[in-house]
Design a protein around this motif. Structure first.
Motif, mmCIF file in Angstrom:
data_model
loop_
_atom_site.group_PDB
_atom_site.id
_atom_site.type_symbol
_atom_site.label_atom_id
_atom_site.label_comp_id
_atom_site.label_asym_id
_atom_site.label_seq_id
_atom_site.Cartn_x
_atom_site.Cartn_y
_atom_site.Cartn_z
ATOM 1 N N SER A 170 64.021 -13.440 16.187
ATOM 2 C CA SER A 170 65.114 -12.767 15.471
ATOM 3 C C SER A 170 65.934 -13.728 14.617
ATOM 4 O O SER A 170 66.629 -13.306 13.692
ATOM 5 C CB SER A 170 66.028 -12.046 16.465
ATOM 6 O OG SER A 170 66.676 -12.978 17.313
ATOM 7 N N TRP A 180 63.794 -15.881 9.302
ATOM 8 C CA TRP A 180 64.110 -15.064 8.121
ATOM 9 C C TRP A 180 63.476 -13.680 8.231
ATOM 10 O O TRP A 180 64.123 -12.670 8.043
ATOM 11 C CB TRP A 180 63.601 -15.786 6.877
ATOM 12 C CG TRP A 180 63.801 -15.012 5.619
ATOM 13 C CD1 TRP A 180 64.939 -14.884 4.901
ATOM 14 C CD2 TRP A 180 62.801 -14.245 4.923
ATOM 15 N NE1 TRP A 180 64.750 -14.087 3.790
ATOM 16 C CE2 TRP A 180 63.429 -13.682 3.791
ATOM 17 C CE3 TRP A 180 61.452 -14.000 5.152
ATOM 18 C CZ2 TRP A 180 62.751 -12.892 2.887
ATOM 19 C CZ3 TRP A 180 60.769 -13.205 4.246
ATOM 20 C CH2 TRP A 180 61.425 -12.646 3.137
ATOM 21 N N LEU A 181 62.179 -13.637 8.582
ATOM 22 C CA LEU A 181 61.468 -12.364 8.706
ATOM 23 C C LEU A 181 62.001 -11.550 9.876
ATOM 24 O O LEU A 181 62.222 -10.336 9.770
ATOM 25 C CB LEU A 181 59.971 -12.618 8.882
ATOM 26 C CG LEU A 181 59.094 -11.374 9.089
ATOM 27 C CD1 LEU A 181 59.198 -10.441 7.880
ATOM 28 C CD2 LEU A 181 57.635 -11.778 9.332
ATOM 29 N N GLY A 182 62.244 -12.216 10.997
ATOM 30 C CA GLY A 182 62.742 -11.511 12.170
ATOM 31 C C GLY A 182 64.097 -10.892 11.939
ATOM 32 O O GLY A 182 64.373 -9.773 12.394
ATOM 33 N N ILE A 224 65.346 -9.861 9.065
ATOM 34 C CA ILE A 224 65.181 -8.686 8.198
ATOM 35 C C ILE A 224 64.680 -7.493 9.008
ATOM 36 O O ILE A 224 65.196 -6.369 8.885
ATOM 37 C CB ILE A 224 64.209 -9.000 7.042
ATOM 38 C CG1 ILE A 224 64.849 -9.997 6.071
ATOM 39 C CG2 ILE A 224 63.817 -7.714 6.307
ATOM 40 C CD1 ILE A 224 63.940 -10.409 4.940
ATOM 41 N N LEU A 225 63.662 -7.736 9.867
ATOM 42 C CA LEU A 225 63.114 -6.638 10.659
ATOM 43 C C LEU A 225 64.135 -6.089 11.642
ATOM 44 O O LEU A 225 64.222 -4.867 11.850
ATOM 45 C CB LEU A 225 61.867 -7.108 11.403
ATOM 46 C CG LEU A 225 60.642 -7.430 10.538
ATOM 47 C CD1 LEU A 225 59.512 -7.984 11.389
ATOM 48 C CD2 LEU A 225 60.178 -6.178 9.796
ATOM 49 N N LEU A 226 64.919 -6.974 12.245
ATOM 50 C CA LEU A 226 65.916 -6.535 13.223
ATOM 51 C C LEU A 226 66.991 -5.679 12.579
ATOM 52 O O LEU A 226 67.320 -4.588 13.074
ATOM 53 C CB LEU A 226 66.553 -7.753 13.904
ATOM 54 C CG LEU A 226 67.658 -7.447 14.928
ATOM 55 C CD1 LEU A 226 67.104 -6.594 16.067
ATOM 56 C CD2 LEU A 226 68.286 -8.739 15.447
ATOM 57 N N TYR A 227 67.527 -6.162 11.448
ATOM 58 C CA TYR A 227 68.569 -5.396 10.759
ATOM 59 C C TYR A 227 68.017 -4.085 10.180
ATOM 60 O O TYR A 227 68.715 -3.075 10.148
ATOM 61 C CB TYR A 227 69.206 -6.240 9.659
ATOM 62 C CG TYR A 227 70.165 -7.281 10.192
ATOM 63 C CD1 TYR A 227 71.348 -6.902 10.826
ATOM 64 C CD2 TYR A 227 69.886 -8.640 10.078
ATOM 65 C CE1 TYR A 227 72.227 -7.846 11.335
ATOM 66 C CE2 TYR A 227 70.757 -9.595 10.581
ATOM 67 C CZ TYR A 227 71.929 -9.198 11.213
ATOM 68 O OH TYR A 227 72.786 -10.137 11.716
ATOM 69 N N SER A 228 66.767 -4.125 9.745
ATOM 70 C CA SER A 228 66.137 -2.896 9.235
ATOM 71 C C SER A 228 66.030 -1.863 10.350
ATOM 72 O O SER A 228 66.252 -0.666 10.132
ATOM 73 C CB SER A 228 64.750 -3.197 8.663
ATOM 74 O OG SER A 228 64.840 -4.065 7.556
ATOM 75 N N LEU A 229 65.665 -2.342 11.560
ATOM 76 C CA LEU A 229 65.555 -1.436 12.696
ATOM 77 C C LEU A 229 66.913 -0.839 13.053
ATOM 78 O O LEU A 229 67.022 0.370 13.325
ATOM 79 C CB LEU A 229 64.979 -2.179 13.902
ATOM 80 C CG LEU A 229 64.833 -1.355 15.189
ATOM 81 C CD1 LEU A 229 63.878 -0.180 14.965
ATOM 82 C CD2 LEU A 229 64.344 -2.238 16.333
#
Length: 459
Positions: free
Chosen positions: A12, A15-17, A19-24
């Motif tokens: 998390s 950088w990628l994590g 983005i994915l966490l906030y997107s979720l």
């Protein structure tokens, strides 16, 4: 002892994590808002005494709780719920001659204005609307003894206003004549095909008839129209006041422009934007949150901006008695009717032309919302009245011109409903419920019997 690494925390923080966490998190919040909006929509419909199944079919979340009539009753591909009357992809598809046509083996659900329930429509593998059967095929080689009838028209023939395809006008007509009439001559049974397409006017119907339907060997073609001819002419006047009388329409200009623009990079980018806009429009009906925002804005704007300010300069002058508008419109309508009649007679096909009824054009007492429209006399209703005044005279002249032609039947049905006391329209314009379609079907049958095209069963 080595400390156990928390892989989730580590990922998390990347950088990628992140983005994915906030997107979720955003997705979960939006999903919660959507469920809340859906609940608010259900409450609103409940307070308005509307059928809650409307929300279940319209909104994506509601599909979880709904029984889709297309999938339950047919093998057609369900395209979705049509918002307003704007076509969704796959239902109305581009056509180089007709402007647009129906997709093949597809179905939609829809709901409009003050209709009593959701409606659904399907087409067969040939692109014909269903009438009195949900599973059918029109064999180009007509079976022996069959008296084949095609009914042309716009949305009122296609079936908007009817809850199911078995309640539309062609279905009501087919069921009626199979019980109470028989073909003149040596024919033994009827076949009625729904050739209605929403938005079609008399010129679409003429082109459809001479290029395709004639190849199905029809014995009788019925044209039921009037409304879309007035609406079409209104739209044409906005674009070209000096419009002549071709059989092609603004759609043809639109398709040609779109094709030419697609060959350029800026044009292609522009049409990608328009496609995105179209998708957003569709989801504005299917997502309860967007629907609630849009509906609220409409209510606020309707109170802030007077309706008169939303009218174009042409709207404000439509009721000018010296306007050439109805004369041009009726001339356009008459030319198409005569062309259809003459072509049918030249090919030894019996033909009937009927002027349809609409809300506010007779003395009928309507349901609350429709009566309010009649009492307020909006400008668009005044334009329809002017058109119909001229069209009724034209239909009478046309009937006289062909009175000695035994294979032609022409009549004005625009007063057919004025003595009926119950609710017959599904909206405040002209789409009929099952009861209204049944009455019109009976009137069409009676006129065809008077003209000698059909024969009443002997008792």
């Amino acid at each position: 002892m080595t400390e156990k690494v928390n892989r989730f925390n580590s990922f998390s923080k990347t950088w990628l994590g992140g983005i994915l966490l906030y997107s979720l998190i955003i997705f979960v919040i939006l999903l919660f808002i959507e469920f809340f909006s859906y609940g608010a929509a259900l409450l609103y419909l409940k307070l308005k005494d509307r059928n809650l199944e409307v929300a279940n079919n319209q909104f994506l979340i509601g599909h979880i709780f709904s029984n889709n009539p297309i999938n339950e009753n047919t093998n057609a591909h369900y395209l979705g719920h049509m918002g307003g009357f704007k076509s969704i992809r796959g239902w109305h598809i581009a056509d180089p001659l007709l402007g647009w046509r129906l997709g093949k083996n597809v179905g939609i659900t829809l709901h409009h204005l003050h209709a009593e329930d959701i409606e659904w429509q399907v087409t067969n593998e040939q692109g014909f609307m269903a009438s009195d059967s949900l599973s059918f095929y029109v064999n180009p080689e007509k079976p022996p003894g069959v008296f084949r009838i095609f009914i042309f028209g716009g949305s009122t023939v296609a079936g908007i206003g009817s809850k199911t395809p078995l309640e539309n006008l062609p279905a009501q007509f087919s069921q009626l004549i199979k019980k109470t009439a028989k073909p003149a001559g040596t024919f033994t049974n009827f076949e009625v095909i729904n050739a209605g397409v929403s938005g079609y006017n008399s010129s679409h119907e003429f082109l459809y008839f001479i290029t395709e339907i004639i190849n199905y060997d029809p014995d009788l073609v019925i044209f039921y129209n009037g409304w879309n001819d007035q609406s079409f002419w209104e739209a044409q006047l906005r674009l070209s006041p000096n419009y002549l009388f071709p059989k092609r329409h603004t759609k043809h200009t639109d398709w040609a422009k779109r094709l030419n623009e697609s060959y350029t990079f800026p044009g292609a980018v522009w049409h990608v934007f328009l496609s995105i806009q179209s998708v957003v429009y569709e989801y504005s009906h299917q997502l309860a949150t967007l629907w609630a925002i849009k509906s609220s804005l409409k209510r606020v704007l309707s109170k802030i901006i007077p309706a008169s300010d939303l009218q174009s300069p042409m709207d404000k002058t439509k009721d000018n008695e010296t306007s050439p508008y109805p004369l041009k419109a009726v001339q356009f309508y008459e030319n198409n009717l005569r062309d259809s009649i003459n072509f049918a007679l030249s090919r030894k096909v019996k033909v009937a032309e009927f002027l349809q009824p609409l809300v506010g054009l007779d003395k009928k007492v309507y349901f609350k919302e429709a009566q309010e429209r009649v009492n307020s006399n909006p400008i668009e209703l005044q334009a329809l009245k002017k058109f119909y005044y001229s069209a009724r005279n034209m239909i009478e002249e046309l009937s006289n011109d062909y009175k000695n032609q035994e294979n032609a039947c022409i009549a004005d049905l625009s007063f057919s409903l004025e003595n009926e006391k119950e609710r017959l329209y599904s909206d405040v314009e002209g789409h009929l419920l099952q009861k209204g379609n049944a009455i019109i079907a009976r009137n069409i049958r009676d006129h065809l019997i008077r003209c000698g095209i059909l024969v009443m069963h002997s008792k």
